[in-house]
Design a protein around this motif. Sequence first.
Motif, PDB file in Angstrom:
ATOM      1  N   PHE A  38       0.835  -1.213   0.000  1.00 30.82           N
ATOM      2  CA  PHE A  38       0.000   0.000   0.000  1.00 30.82           C
ATOM      3  C   PHE A  38       0.860   1.249   0.000  1.00 30.82           C
ATOM      4  CE2 PHE A  38      -2.989  -3.149   1.369  1.00 30.82           C
ATOM      5  CZ  PHE A  38      -4.197  -2.725   0.839  1.00 30.82           C
ATOM      6  N   GLU A  39       0.356   2.209  -0.777  1.00 33.75           N
ATOM      7  CA  GLU A  39       0.848   3.577  -0.745  1.00 33.75           C
ATOM      8  C   GLU A  39      -0.357   4.424  -0.368  1.00 33.75           C
ATOM      9  OE1 GLU A  39       2.526   4.527  -4.491  1.00 33.75           O
ATOM     10  OE2 GLU A  39       4.270   3.188  -4.213  1.00 33.75           O
ATOM     11  N   GLY A  40      -0.355   4.681   0.912  1.00 32.36           N
ATOM     12  CA  GLY A  40      -1.568   5.336   1.420  1.00 32.36           C
ATOM     13  C   GLY A  40      -2.687   4.307   1.370  1.00 32.36           C
ATOM     14  N   ARG A  41      -3.766   4.619   0.691  1.00 31.84           N
ATOM     15  CA  ARG A  41      -4.877   3.692   0.555  1.00 31.84           C
ATOM     16  C   ARG A  41      -4.888   3.021  -0.812  1.00 31.84           C
ATOM     17  NH1 ARG A  41      -8.504   4.349   4.621  1.00 31.84           N
ATOM     18  NH2 ARG A  41      -8.234   6.189   5.944  1.00 31.84           N
ATOM     19  N   ASN A  42      -3.889   3.268  -1.595  1.00 27.61           N
ATOM     20  CA  ASN A  42      -3.771   2.649  -2.915  1.00 27.61           C
ATOM     21  C   ASN A  42      -2.980   1.330  -2.794  1.00 27.61           C
ATOM     22  OD1 ASN A  42      -5.119   4.873  -4.015  1.00 27.61           O
ATOM     23  ND2 ASN A  42      -3.188   5.973  -4.406  1.00 27.61           N
ATOM     24  N   ALA A  43      -3.574   0.245  -3.329  1.00 30.64           N
ATOM     25  CA  ALA A  43      -2.967  -1.100  -3.227  1.00 30.64           C
ATOM     26  C   ALA A  43      -2.212  -1.448  -4.496  1.00 30.64           C
ATOM     27  CB  ALA A  43      -4.041  -2.145  -2.966  1.00 30.64           C
ATOM     28  N   LEU A  44      -0.988  -1.974  -4.299  1.00 29.81           N
ATOM     29  CA  LEU A  44      -0.194  -2.538  -5.388  1.00 29.81           C
ATOM     30  C   LEU A  44      -0.210  -4.069  -5.209  1.00 29.81           C
ATOM     31  CD1 LEU A  44       2.411   0.148  -4.903  1.00 29.81           C
ATOM     32  CD2 LEU A  44       1.707  -0.464  -7.178  1.00 29.81           C
ATOM     33  N   LEU A  45      -0.935  -4.794  -6.071  1.00 27.35           N
ATOM     34  CA  LEU A  45      -1.117  -6.264  -5.970  1.00 27.35           C
ATOM     35  C   LEU A  45      -0.009  -6.972  -6.743  1.00 27.35           C
ATOM     36  CD1 LEU A  45      -2.941  -8.472  -4.849  1.00 27.35           C
ATOM     37  CD2 LEU A  45      -4.268  -8.356  -6.976  1.00 27.35           C
ATOM     38  N   GLU A  46       0.717  -7.883  -6.050  1.00 25.18           N
ATOM     39  CA  GLU A  46       1.850  -8.589  -6.653  1.00 25.18           C
ATOM     40  C   GLU A  46       1.732 -10.104  -6.397  1.00 25.18           C
ATOM     41  OE1 GLU A  46       5.033  -6.758  -4.571  1.00 25.18           O
ATOM     42  OE2 GLU A  46       5.295  -5.141  -6.041  1.00 25.18           O
ATOM     43  N   GLY A  47       2.442 -10.848  -7.194  1.00 22.77           N
ATOM     44  CA  GLY A  47       2.471 -12.309  -7.021  1.00 22.77           C
ATOM     45  C   GLY A  47       2.292 -13.037  -8.352  1.00 22.77           C
ATOM     46  N   GLU A  48       2.513 -14.365  -8.323  1.00 19.31           N
ATOM     47  CA  GLU A  48       2.358 -15.203  -9.515  1.00 19.31           C
ATOM     48  C   GLU A  48       1.109 -16.060  -9.335  1.00 19.31           C
ATOM     49  OE1 GLU A  48       6.719 -16.084 -11.292  1.00 19.31           O
ATOM     50  OE2 GLU A  48       6.272 -17.107  -9.390  1.00 19.31           O
ATOM     51  N   ALA A  49       0.158 -15.815 -10.157  1.00 19.41           N
ATOM     52  CA  ALA A  49      -1.134 -16.493 -10.040  1.00 19.41           C
ATOM     53  C   ALA A  49      -1.114 -17.817 -10.784  1.00 19.41           C
ATOM     54  CB  ALA A  49      -2.241 -15.608 -10.595  1.00 19.41           C
ATOM     55  N   LEU A  50      -1.934 -18.748 -10.258  1.00 22.48           N
ATOM     56  CA  LEU A  50      -2.044 -20.050 -10.903  1.00 22.48           C
ATOM     57  C   LEU A  50      -2.992 -20.003 -12.089  1.00 22.48           C
ATOM     58  CD1 LEU A  50      -2.209 -22.357  -7.765  1.00 22.48           C
ATOM     59  CD2 LEU A  50      -0.284 -22.075  -9.310  1.00 22.48           C
ATOM     60  N   SER A  51      -3.882 -18.924 -12.119  1.00 22.00           N
ATOM     61  CA  SER A  51      -4.837 -18.822 -13.221  1.00 22.00           C
ATOM     62  C   SER A  51      -5.349 -17.377 -13.308  1.00 22.00           C
ATOM     63  CB  SER A  51      -6.021 -19.772 -13.005  1.00 22.00           C
ATOM     64  OG  SER A  51      -6.746 -19.386 -11.842  1.00 22.00           O
ATOM     65  N   GLU A  52      -5.916 -17.055 -14.434  1.00 19.43           N
ATOM     66  CA  GLU A  52      -6.496 -15.725 -14.610  1.00 19.43           C
ATOM     67  C   GLU A  52      -7.671 -15.535 -13.669  1.00 19.43           C
ATOM     68  OE1 GLU A  52      -6.618 -11.988 -15.718  1.00 19.43           O
ATOM     69  OE2 GLU A  52      -5.113 -13.410 -16.470  1.00 19.43           O
ATOM     70  N   GLU A  53      -8.426 -16.582 -13.439  1.00 19.26           N
ATOM     71  CA  GLU A  53      -9.559 -16.481 -12.519  1.00 19.26           C
ATOM     72  C   GLU A  53      -9.081 -16.113 -11.126  1.00 19.26           C
ATOM     73  OE1 GLU A  53      -8.910 -18.900 -14.558  1.00 19.26           O
ATOM     74  OE2 GLU A  53     -10.591 -18.934 -15.945  1.00 19.26           O
ATOM     75  N   ALA A  54      -7.909 -16.636 -10.715  1.00 19.69           N
ATOM     76  CA  ALA A  54      -7.385 -16.294  -9.398  1.00 19.69           C
ATOM     77  C   ALA A  54      -7.003 -14.820  -9.341  1.00 19.69           C
ATOM     78  CB  ALA A  54      -6.183 -17.181  -9.079  1.00 19.69           C
ATOM     79  N   ARG A  55      -6.462 -14.292 -10.400  1.00 20.65           N
ATOM     80  CA  ARG A  55      -6.092 -12.869 -10.434  1.00 20.65           C
ATOM     81  C   ARG A  55      -7.335 -11.998 -10.294  1.00 20.65           C
ATOM     82  NH1 ARG A  55      -2.742 -11.514 -15.585  1.00 20.65           N
ATOM     83  NH2 ARG A  55      -2.218  -9.632 -14.381  1.00 20.65           N
ATOM     84  N   ILE A  56      -8.385 -12.352 -11.052  1.00 19.71           N
ATOM     85  CA  ILE A  56      -9.625 -11.564 -10.997  1.00 19.71           C
ATOM     86  C   ILE A  56     -10.212 -11.627  -9.601  1.00 19.71           C
ATOM     87  CG2 ILE A  56     -11.994 -11.487 -11.855  1.00 19.71           C
ATOM     88  CD1 ILE A  56     -10.887 -12.511 -14.547  1.00 19.71           C
ATOM     89  N   LYS A  57     -10.203 -12.851  -9.039  1.00 21.02           N
ATOM     90  CA  LYS A  57     -10.763 -13.030  -7.704  1.00 21.02           C
ATOM     91  C   LYS A  57     -10.015 -12.178  -6.693  1.00 21.02           C
ATOM     92  CE  LYS A  57     -11.310 -16.621  -4.177  1.00 21.02           C
ATOM     93  NZ  LYS A  57     -11.082 -18.055  -3.869  1.00 21.02           N
ATOM     94  N   VAL A  58      -8.691 -12.151  -6.754  1.00 20.41           N
ATOM     95  CA  VAL A  58      -7.888 -11.398  -5.790  1.00 20.41           C
ATOM     96  C   VAL A  58      -8.139  -9.894  -5.952  1.00 20.41           C
ATOM     97  CG1 VAL A  58      -5.533 -10.764  -5.169  1.00 20.41           C
ATOM     98  CG2 VAL A  58      -6.137 -13.170  -5.497  1.00 20.41           C
ATOM     99  N   ARG A  59      -8.168  -9.406  -7.190  1.00 20.29           N
ATOM    100  CA  ARG A  59      -8.424  -7.979  -7.414  1.00 20.29           C
ATOM    101  C   ARG A  59      -9.783  -7.561  -6.853  1.00 20.29           C
ATOM    102  NH1 ARG A  59      -6.421  -8.940 -12.736  1.00 20.29           N
ATOM    103  NH2 ARG A  59      -8.553  -8.728 -13.581  1.00 20.29           N
ATOM    104  N   TYR A  60     -10.772  -8.443  -7.129  1.00 19.72           N
ATOM    105  CA  TYR A  60     -12.125  -8.107  -6.687  1.00 19.72           C
ATOM    106  C   TYR A  60     -12.206  -8.058  -5.164  1.00 19.72           C
ATOM    107  CZ  TYR A  60     -17.100  -8.743  -5.695  1.00 19.72           C
ATOM    108  OH  TYR A  60     -18.383  -8.604  -5.188  1.00 19.72           O
ATOM    109  N   GLU A  61     -11.694  -9.094  -4.502  1.00 21.49           N
ATOM    110  CA  GLU A  61     -11.790  -9.148  -3.052  1.00 21.49           C
ATOM    111  C   GLU A  61     -10.973  -8.045  -2.405  1.00 21.49           C
ATOM    112  OE1 GLU A  61     -13.751 -10.943  -1.319  1.00 21.49           O
ATOM    113  OE2 GLU A  61     -14.511 -12.233  -2.937  1.00 21.49           O
TER     114      GLU A  61
END
Length: 704
Positions: A54-77
């Motif tokens: 986080f930079e302030g309230r802005n989130a920087l999401l990092e990592g290696e996802a096993l699938s595109e669905e996992a990326r979408i799920k993480v961004r959404y949550e």
Amino acid sequence: MMCRWRAWWKGLPALAVLVVVAVTFARAPVERDLTDRAETLMSMIGESWAHARFEGRNALLEGEALSEEARIKVRYELGRLSGVRVVEDRTTLLPERRPFTFAAIRDGSKLHLEGYVPSSYARRRIAEAAAAMAPGIVVTGEKDLVRARGVPAGDFIGVVAFGIEQLAKMPAGRITISDDSFSIEGRAPDFASYDALEVTVRSELPGDFKLARFAVLPPAVSPFIWSAAREADGGVTLAGYIPLGDARRALLDMVRAAVPGAAISDQLRLADGAPPTEGWLKAVSFALGQLGRLPDGKVALSGTTITIDGTAPDFAAYDALAGARRNLPEGYTLTRFAVEPPTVDPFVWGVQRTANGVRLTGYAPSEEAKRLILDSVRGNFPGVPASDEMRIAAGGPPADEWVAATGFGLDQLSRLRQGAVRGTGTTLSVSGEALDSAAFVAVRAALEKSPPRGLTLRSDVRPPVVSPYVFSLRKDADGLTLSGFFPSPTEHERLVEAAKVQFVGARVNDVSAIAQGAPQGFTAAVMTAMRQLSRLEVGEARFDDGQLKVTGAAFYAEAVPSIEALLAEGLPSGFTLDVALDVMPAPARVDAATCQKTISQLLEKGTVTFEEGGAAVQASSLGLLDQIAAAAASCPEALIEISIRQPDAGPVEAAARAQTLVRYLAAAGIAPDRLVTDERRALAVQSPADSVASTAGGVRLIVR
């Protein structure tokens, strides 16, 4: 106004510093709070691979996802997390691997891991399972496990842990996971471990995974044994070990072909250490072929050796079994052939010797016993053709007794010109004609000994047949010599005993031998010739078949016609006679004492015998009387007093016998007036001054 504005501007820098300080000290707690809550959120939704900064309230999401669905799920949550203003997605997708593979390799105390894992969490859990596999295990490769997409559905970590648990049961081995396929290989330390591994892997493999390959080797055994036995109910029991691969199916087909319709009890278990499978199956096929001929048989292999046990139902089966021993599979040896032959009753066997060779017939109790007898035949009859018609059978004497008895018979048969050795049960008979007299004596001596153990002995061995049949009695200064042939031991004994009686004091030298072929009446003819030969000083009586020739010299002339007449009278019908006799020169004169000594010596060696109850002299005493007559002729002036003192003769018989002697000596040329038969008591007891009386069987002769 201008002055106020300029004054305000001068205070802006200080104000800015105050604002920056206020913002800095207010953001740090907010960012920490947001980071902590984001980590918790990722764990709760099962996406711990993702991390938020986080930079302030802005989130920087990092990592290696096993699938595109996992990326979408993480961004959404993460975007829904309270306090988050903006989510910047800097995640990437892990590389996908097809097939998704993983392997664990054990070599003693070392365990190496390699392949792909779906996450760091999976890597950690797998490393923990590997470290707990066995005390002192050294795990390598866990840091080199590559995270990747493509993990199969199901409990990947669970199936890896399951595989590592199975590796713990082997000193060395390997598990391999390829997508949803599970394989295991290695060598079990013992059969219990092998059985446990096979049951566990085939029945407890985690769901969603399938067993692609079970290549765990059973223990190596030595010797590698296998057996097949026929049971009383007609079934076949297989026991021992079977090689790896498809040998079992081929083996069962062989059993069905060898024993059609038999129920098969398969108690075989897989084992390593077998000879090459192709050769092993050929050996099994050979053994099963023999089992098919044995209703109660058993065949076995141990390494590259074969054994066969059982009882042959008939001679055809036994012959086939015995013949098969000469056609063993290459590389294999037959170390035991314990097949009982058929039982026969009666158990008979025989060995015949003819002019054409030796023939073996009947039964032998075993192949080894038969071989020993064949060796004995070759030893006893070198160069003689042998015809072997013996069959192996049960029901006879024990093999060692049979060999001893038959070998004993062969020893005797080797001394026969022609003959046979025959056995029936426990009876052994030897018959035939001996090669020669010495052989007959040797056979007879051997047969008179105790028969071979366990057998009754019967004999019909005959002496050799000779022609011409010759026999000779020769009397000279060295004694009496018997040469040539006699027809039987009994007759020979009669002749020798007669010679000892009739040839007074003569040494009997017997070089005669037994043989067949004697003319009818042979013994009677010899006895006749012997009685007259005893009346000669020197001479010979020689038989050539039915012809008798007598030569020599009589003690006195009067004996010659008597000898010729008695020979002609005593010879049985069928014999011819040729007599050529001389007369010994008149003896030198001696005094009465010397004459008495000579007569005494004769009477000490011989006996004058009379016919029982009568006065006639027996023919066996004629030779002794002729010698007494010759001695009496050497002292022509002396009187010779004769008295008879015999238990079977009373006074009358004694007087008659004394007169018989007088007449015989008178006929021999002794003057009758020299012969006195007065039975006065004075003659019975001589004084020391008298000449010494001579007595032979109650006959007393005193020279005065």
